[in-house]
Design a protein around this motif. Sequence first.
Motif, short mmCIF file in Angstrom:
data_model
loop_
_atom_site.label_atom_id
_atom_site.label_comp_id
_atom_site.label_asym_id
_atom_site.label_seq_id
_atom_site.Cartn_x
_atom_site.Cartn_y
_atom_site.Cartn_z
N LYS A 59 0.81 -1.22 0.00
CA LYS A 59 0.00 0.00 0.00
C LYS A 59 0.84 1.27 0.00
O LYS A 59 0.37 2.31 -0.44
CB LYS A 59 -1.00 -0.01 1.15
CG LYS A 59 -0.44 0.30 2.52
CD LYS A 59 -1.56 0.36 3.54
CE LYS A 59 -1.02 0.79 4.88
NZ LYS A 59 -2.06 0.88 5.89
N LEU A 63 -0.38 4.92 -1.49
CA LEU A 63 -0.80 5.98 -0.56
C LEU A 63 -0.77 7.39 -1.16
O LEU A 63 -1.63 8.20 -0.81
CB LEU A 63 0.04 5.94 0.72
CG LEU A 63 -0.27 4.77 1.66
CD1 LEU A 63 0.67 4.80 2.87
CD2 LEU A 63 -1.72 4.78 2.10
N GLU A 68 -6.49 9.12 2.63
CA GLU A 68 -6.55 8.29 3.84
C GLU A 68 -7.48 8.83 4.91
O GLU A 68 -7.94 8.09 5.77
CB GLU A 68 -5.15 8.16 4.45
CG GLU A 68 -4.14 7.51 3.57
CD GLU A 68 -2.77 7.60 4.19
OE1 GLU A 68 -2.55 6.91 5.21
OE2 GLU A 68 -1.94 8.36 3.67
N HIS A 75 -11.43 -0.37 6.97
CA HIS A 75 -11.27 -0.26 5.51
C HIS A 75 -9.89 -0.78 5.09
O HIS A 75 -9.77 -1.51 4.11
CB HIS A 75 -11.43 1.19 5.04
CG HIS A 75 -12.81 1.72 5.21
ND1 HIS A 75 -13.07 2.90 5.86
CD2 HIS A 75 -14.01 1.22 4.83
CE1 HIS A 75 -14.38 3.12 5.87
NE2 HIS A 75 -14.97 2.12 5.24
N TRP A 76 -8.86 -0.40 5.85
CA TRP A 76 -7.50 -0.85 5.50
C TRP A 76 -7.36 -2.36 5.66
O TRP A 76 -6.69 -3.02 4.88
CB TRP A 76 -6.45 -0.13 6.35
CG TRP A 76 -6.24 1.28 5.91
CD1 TRP A 76 -6.49 2.41 6.62
CD2 TRP A 76 -5.74 1.71 4.63
NE1 TRP A 76 -6.19 3.52 5.86
CE2 TRP A 76 -5.73 3.12 4.64
CE3 TRP A 76 -5.32 1.06 3.48
CZ2 TRP A 76 -5.29 3.88 3.55
CZ3 TRP A 76 -4.90 1.80 2.39
CH2 TRP A 76 -4.89 3.19 2.44
N LYS A 77 -8.04 -2.91 6.67
CA LYS A 77 -8.00 -4.36 6.88
C LYS A 77 -8.62 -5.07 5.68
O LYS A 77 -8.07 -6.07 5.18
CB LYS A 77 -8.75 -4.71 8.17
CG LYS A 77 -8.69 -6.16 8.55
CD LYS A 77 -9.42 -6.39 9.87
CE LYS A 77 -9.46 -7.86 10.18
NZ LYS A 77 -10.29 -8.14 11.35
N GLU A 80 -6.23 -4.72 2.60
CA GLU A 80 -4.98 -5.48 2.67
C GLU A 80 -5.17 -7.00 2.72
O GLU A 80 -4.22 -7.75 2.64
CB GLU A 80 -4.15 -5.01 3.86
CG GLU A 80 -3.64 -3.58 3.64
CD GLU A 80 -2.76 -3.10 4.76
OE1 GLU A 80 -1.54 -3.32 4.66
OE2 GLU A 80 -3.29 -2.55 5.73
#
Length: 184
Positions: A59, A63, A68, A75-77, A80
């Motif tokens: 990521k 970025l 962000e 959301h990041w979980k 990824e």
Amino acid sequence: MNNLEKIVEQLKQNKVVAYPTEAVFGLGCNPLSESAVQALLTLKNRPKAKGLILIAPDKELLLPYIDETQLTAEHWKIFENIGEQAITWVMPAKQSVPRYLTGQFSSIAVRLCRVPAVVELCQATGFALTSTSCNLTGKAPCRTALEVKAQFGENFPVLEANTGGKTNPSEIRDIFTQHIFRQG
């Protein structure tokens, strides 16, 4: 990958190249080069309004394009978590992201791609890659380097490596609603 260095040089010179992704070959270039992106859009006869997908193995290379501030840890979980099906996520774009990447949208489509060829290209160039299917209008996406050469000519820069072996291209989903824009 006997021609990796040649393809990396082409990318650094803001040229369009073909490289393997999860299921098909992609056409890509340096996303920060407007001239390279324009060459890609012309080659594909792709409308600028559609926007482009950006891919990278981690990521950090994505970025600079993602706003962000609108994303939570959940959301990041989701983003990824790389499963069996490759998923391109539609995420909020930073206002600084050029329109030639986002098209008519205020979002950017991004995907984590760990296909060895993509990992090596991104590590060697230091940037994410634009990614659109490698095919001329009306033709099937290329699944091998030989198919790329058949469609684009013997001298077209193509990374001679294998795809990730998937059958279907990536699914495209909204990070907030999970709405599927393209079934994988």
